[in-house]
Scaffold this active site. Structure first.
Site, PDB file in Angstrom:
ATOM      1  N   ASP A 210       1.981   1.713  -0.454  1.00 51.73           N
ATOM      2  CA  ASP A 210       3.109   0.770  -0.010  1.00 51.73           C
ATOM      3  C   ASP A 210       2.297  -0.581   0.612  1.00 51.73           C
ATOM      4  O   ASP A 210       1.686  -0.487   1.620  1.00 51.73           O
ATOM      5  CB  ASP A 210       3.594   1.539   1.175  1.00 51.73           C
ATOM      6  CG  ASP A 210       4.892   0.478   1.776  1.00 51.73           C
ATOM      7  OD1 ASP A 210       5.135  -0.479   1.262  1.00 51.73           O
ATOM      8  OD2 ASP A 210       5.499   1.501   2.651  1.00 51.73           O
TER       9      ASP A 210
ATOM     10  N   TYR B 208      12.775 -16.666  -2.297  1.00 49.36           N
ATOM     11  CA  TYR B 208      11.395 -16.603  -3.109  1.00 49.36           C
ATOM     12  C   TYR B 208      10.445 -17.652  -3.029  1.00 49.36           C
ATOM     13  O   TYR B 208       9.251 -17.681  -2.456  1.00 49.36           O
ATOM     14  CB  TYR B 208      11.734 -16.240  -4.488  1.00 49.36           C
ATOM     15  CG  TYR B 208      10.411 -15.968  -5.190  1.00 49.36           C
ATOM     16  CD1 TYR B 208       9.637 -14.610  -5.285  1.00 49.36           C
ATOM     17  CD2 TYR B 208      10.393 -16.760  -6.445  1.00 49.36           C
ATOM     18  CE1 TYR B 208       8.453 -14.488  -6.172  1.00 49.36           C
ATOM     19  CE2 TYR B 208       9.278 -16.476  -7.342  1.00 49.36           C
ATOM     20  CZ  TYR B 208       8.512 -15.429  -7.090  1.00 49.36           C
ATOM     21  OH  TYR B 208       7.387 -15.401  -7.849  1.00 49.36           O
TER      22      TYR B 208
ATOM     23  N   LYS C  23       6.978 -18.184  -1.032  1.00 49.55           N
ATOM     24  CA  LYS C  23       5.641 -18.467  -1.776  1.00 49.55           C
ATOM     25  C   LYS C  23       4.934 -19.643  -1.325  1.00 49.55           C
ATOM     26  O   LYS C  23       3.951 -19.745  -1.417  1.00 49.55           O
ATOM     27  CB  LYS C  23       6.102 -18.679  -3.346  1.00 49.55           C
ATOM     28  CG  LYS C  23       6.354 -17.562  -4.130  1.00 49.55           C
ATOM     29  CD  LYS C  23       5.021 -16.477  -4.192  1.00 49.55           C
ATOM     30  CE  LYS C  23       5.398 -15.437  -5.038  1.00 49.55           C
ATOM     31  NZ  LYS C  23       4.012 -14.284  -5.017  1.00 49.55           N
TER      32      LYS C  23
END
Length: 315
Positions: A53, A143, A147
């Site tokens: 995980d 997203y 990043k």
């Protein structure tokens, strides 16, 4: 002693192909594939596989110690389209997993880290054509935000703690082996499946939406190349611009029609259109070419030929 590699997120679109490539290069026993579940049995059964995980520091650390891992490829992430539906989940997964790996490298449990960034770091205010390596970055997706922040942390850990972390900004990636995983450039994979299956495709982007794309073989090559380059050659520790080719849905449809003349395309732009509008149309990757000799091999015609050839038996 041979160096051991751990791929976190090995069951995903890029992770799975990277696993096969690295096993071919380094031997099955030296590449440990891991993911949160057994959802890709080809990967699970093709060599050493562990349930890891990425959100759990201990889970990652135990796997690294168990296998004497010295290089980690962190491929687990929530992508752009899915991230817009679950903003906090995307933030948590994408940031927490990166910190775990960077902290393990800082504590000298591992020597080398690969972490992929994306063209999603750019935003509506970024120059659209030949987007330079250093430019305005105001991403408008969760997203993209994760990043961009990740790039800053990679550079920080390299400067402050001498962590050998390397990164490239992937454009849209096209592959026949795995189905896309919730990204805005997914249409460029779906279109080939639909062309063979139904001879028609309804595209979720408008016909003239140009986006930077890369064939999977080129993406994997770039990943392997940057990781095997001398540390001194890697001058950028945030993330390198990476370009292959740019094309529109209309152009990809035209290339398919050369092989399947009866193929028809229609356009029904959805929420992903807004995401695509905020991204560059073409990328300048001179730095990657200069520093570690990057060069792509596949143009649009070659991609279409390869995709149709490989997918045909399926349909």
């Amino acid at each position: 002693m041979s160096s051991k590699i751990l791929i976190i997120g090995a069951c995903g679109q890029i992770g799975s192909e990277l696993t096969y490539k690295l096993r071919a290069l380094h031997g099955d026993d030296n590449v440990i594939a891991s993911d949160i579940s057994y959802n890709n049995l080809d990967i699970v059964n093709s060599g050493i596989f562990e349930i890891v995980d990425a959100m759990d520091y201990k889970s990652v650390k135990v796997c690294i110690e168990k296998h004497n891992v010295d290089t980690v490829y962190l491929m687990a992430a929530m992508l752009s389209a899915t991230g817009e539906k679950y903003p906090m989940k995307a933030w948590d997964l994408n940031m927490t997993s990166l910190f775990h790996v960077l902290d393990l490298a800082k504590a000298k449990f591992i020597k080398k880290v690969f972490w992929p960034s994306s063209i999603a770091v750019f935003g509506p205010t970024t120059p659209k054509e030949d987007t330079p390596q250093y430019t305005t970055m105001e991403p408008s997706t969760v997203y993209g935000i994760t990043k961009q922040v990740g790039e800053r942390w990679c550079e920080y850990y390299n400067e402050k703690y001498d962590v050998d972390v390397r990164s490239i900004r992937y454009p849209g990636i096209i592959s026949w082996k795995t189905l896309p995983g919730g990204g805005t450039t997914d249409y460029a994979v779906e279109i080939y499946h639909e062309a063979l299956k139904n001879k028609e495709y309804d595209c979720f982007l408008s016909k003239d939406t140009a986006l930077p794309m890369l064939y999977m073989d080129d993406a994997i090559k770039a990943t392997v190349d940057i990781m095997s380059a001398d540390a001194d050659a890697i001058k950028i520790r945030s993330s390198y611009n990476l370009a292959g080719i740019s094309f529109t849905p209309e152009e990809i449809a035209a290339s398919i029609k050369k092989h399947i003349p009866e193929f028809k395309i229609s356009y029904t732009p959805d929420f992903r259109q807004q995401i695509a509008n905020s991204w560059p149309q073409s990328i300048d990757d001179t730095m990657a070419q200069k520093h570690w000799n990057w060069k792509h091999s596949f143009d649009l015609e070659a991609i279409t030929e390869e995709m149709l050839k490989q997918l045909k038996p399926k349909y």
